[in-house]
Design an enzyme around this catalytic site. Structure first.
Site, PDB file in Angstrom:
ATOM      1  N   ASP A  50      -6.640   0.958   8.080  1.00  0.00           N
ATOM      2  CA  ASP A  50      -6.858  -0.206   8.895  1.00  0.00           C
ATOM      3  C   ASP A  50      -8.367  -0.677   8.034  1.00  0.00           C
ATOM      4  OD1 ASP A  50      -4.638  -1.069   8.909  1.00  0.00           O
ATOM      5  OD2 ASP A  50      -4.499  -0.093  11.124  1.00  0.00           O
ATOM      6  N   THR A 108       0.644  -1.302   0.179  1.00  0.00           N
ATOM      7  CA  THR A 108       0.354  -0.298   0.286  1.00  0.00           C
ATOM      8  C   THR A 108       0.352   1.295   0.014  1.00  0.00           C
ATOM      9  OG1 THR A 108      -0.410   0.277   2.424  1.00  0.00           O
ATOM     10  CG2 THR A 108      -1.629  -1.332   1.195  1.00  0.00           C
ATOM     11  N   GLU A 109       0.223   2.446  -0.138  1.00  0.00           N
ATOM     12  CA  GLU A 109       0.944   3.948   0.012  1.00  0.00           C
ATOM     13  C   GLU A 109       1.823   3.617   1.149  1.00  0.00           C
ATOM     14  OE1 GLU A 109      -1.215   7.476  -0.745  1.00  0.00           O
ATOM     15  OE2 GLU A 109      -3.001   6.243  -0.863  1.00  0.00           O
ATOM     16  N   ILE A 110       2.410   4.134   1.655  1.00  0.00           N
ATOM     17  CA  ILE A 110       3.396   4.869   3.041  1.00  0.00           C
ATOM     18  C   ILE A 110       2.781   6.478   3.314  1.00  0.00           C
ATOM     19  CG2 ILE A 110       5.199   5.781   2.300  1.00  0.00           C
ATOM     20  CD1 ILE A 110       6.769   3.802   4.152  1.00  0.00           C
TER      21      ILE A 110
END
Length: 309
Positions: free
Chosen positions: A171, A104-106
């Site tokens: 999440d 995923t992107e950070i």
């Protein structure tokens, strides 16, 4: 043009790579939860840092419901595209190590709870800008077809790119898609942020608005709601009896307190995300999309990539 890394000498300190060799995982742990660990990683094709989410599936070999929930998160993420929702780039299952991995992107500044603790002196205007972006992400989820209820919204599940003041909801492991009646039935979430009707096992996406109100309360007060309670049973009794967290009494800003109360109201009185976005509480707060457009224009040649876009 080849997308292979220019330097064939594998000098990067990766502890593992994805099957294509594009993504490399470092040993640095960014965070861990009940079911997964998140590591810093690198996208060699784009030249950007990303997050490598890893779940040990053998821990849940006898729990088909948990496995379905994990795959559900990944399936959900793949279908979402919004500037205030964490983006998913790739997913695969490693049969050898029996892990589910997804890239995923950070967000460069971690979660909003830790970010707020680190920056204690923040203007109400800045808090409103963060709050508005969370709300825009919720509005996207709630108006998605099918409707998506997050069910575990709290400040540790919201992530920050501090250099541009951007926040994103992440999440989605407990999220639920619901039918046209928008009703879900299972008890899930973080007790301090759970709406009373969640315990009754019949609720709609409006439970996320209650959790959102608790997020705003935490941002304003710098206290996790119901921190005066030392166990979950006490929190449940207070929530189900309609007793507000003590942190709410410490909110001095009258406008902020009224806005939070609106979010914590009875289910039928609770506004939708779209309605809250039009609330006078956000008067004078520049739309975040305008900020994004300005950021893109100002950084057109800076190679900011997907991390900040």
């Amino acid at each position: 043009m080849s997308s292979e890394p220019l330097d064939s000498d594998d000098s990067e300190p990766f502890v593992e790579s994805d099957p294509t060799g594009r993504y490399g995982r470092y040993d640095e742990l960014l965070g861990s939860g009940a079911v997964k660990k998140v590591y810093r990683a690198f996208d060699q094709e784009e030249g950007i840092e990303v997050a490598w989410n890893q779940v040990k599936l053998r821990c849940f070999s006898d729990d088909t419901a948990m496995l379905e929930r994990l795959y559900s998160e990944v399936k959900l993420l793949k279908s979402l595209e919004n500037s205030n929702i964490i983006a998913l780039y790739k997913v695969w299952r490693d049969e050898g190590s029996n892990t589910l991995n997804f890239i995923t992107e950070i967000c460069t500044s971690g979660n909003l709870r830790e970010y707020r603790k680190k920056h204690r002196h923040v203007s109400m205007r800045a808090l409103k800008k963060w709050s508005k972006q969370i709300l825009k992400g919720l509005d996207y989820l709630h108006t998605h077809k099918p409707c998506i209820i997050h069910r575990d919204l709290n400040c540790s599940n919201v992530f920050v790119n501090g250099n541009i003041g951007q926040v994103k909801i992440g999440d989605l492991g407990l999220a639920a898609t619901v039918g046209e009646n928008h009703v879900a039935h299972s008890i899930l979430g973080t007790p301090e942020f759970m709406a009373p009707e969640l315990y009754e096992e019949r609720y709609t996406e409006i439970v996320d608005i209650y959790s959102y109100g608790m997020c705003v309360l935490e941002l304003v007060s710098l206290e996790i709601p119901y921190s005066e309670c030392d166990n979950v049973a006490k929190i449940y009794r207070r929530v189900s009896s309609g007793v507000r967290p003590e942190a709410l009494n410490k909110v001095k800003d009258v406008e902020a307190k009224a806005f939070i109360e609106k979010c914590l109201g009875k289910p039928k009185a609770r506004p939708s995300a779209a309605e809250l976005l039009r609330d006078p509480f956000f008067d004078g707060i520049v739309d975040d999309d305008d900020d994004d457009d300005e950021q893109v224009e100002n950084n057109e040649n800076c190679g900011t990539g997907r991390i900040v876009s």
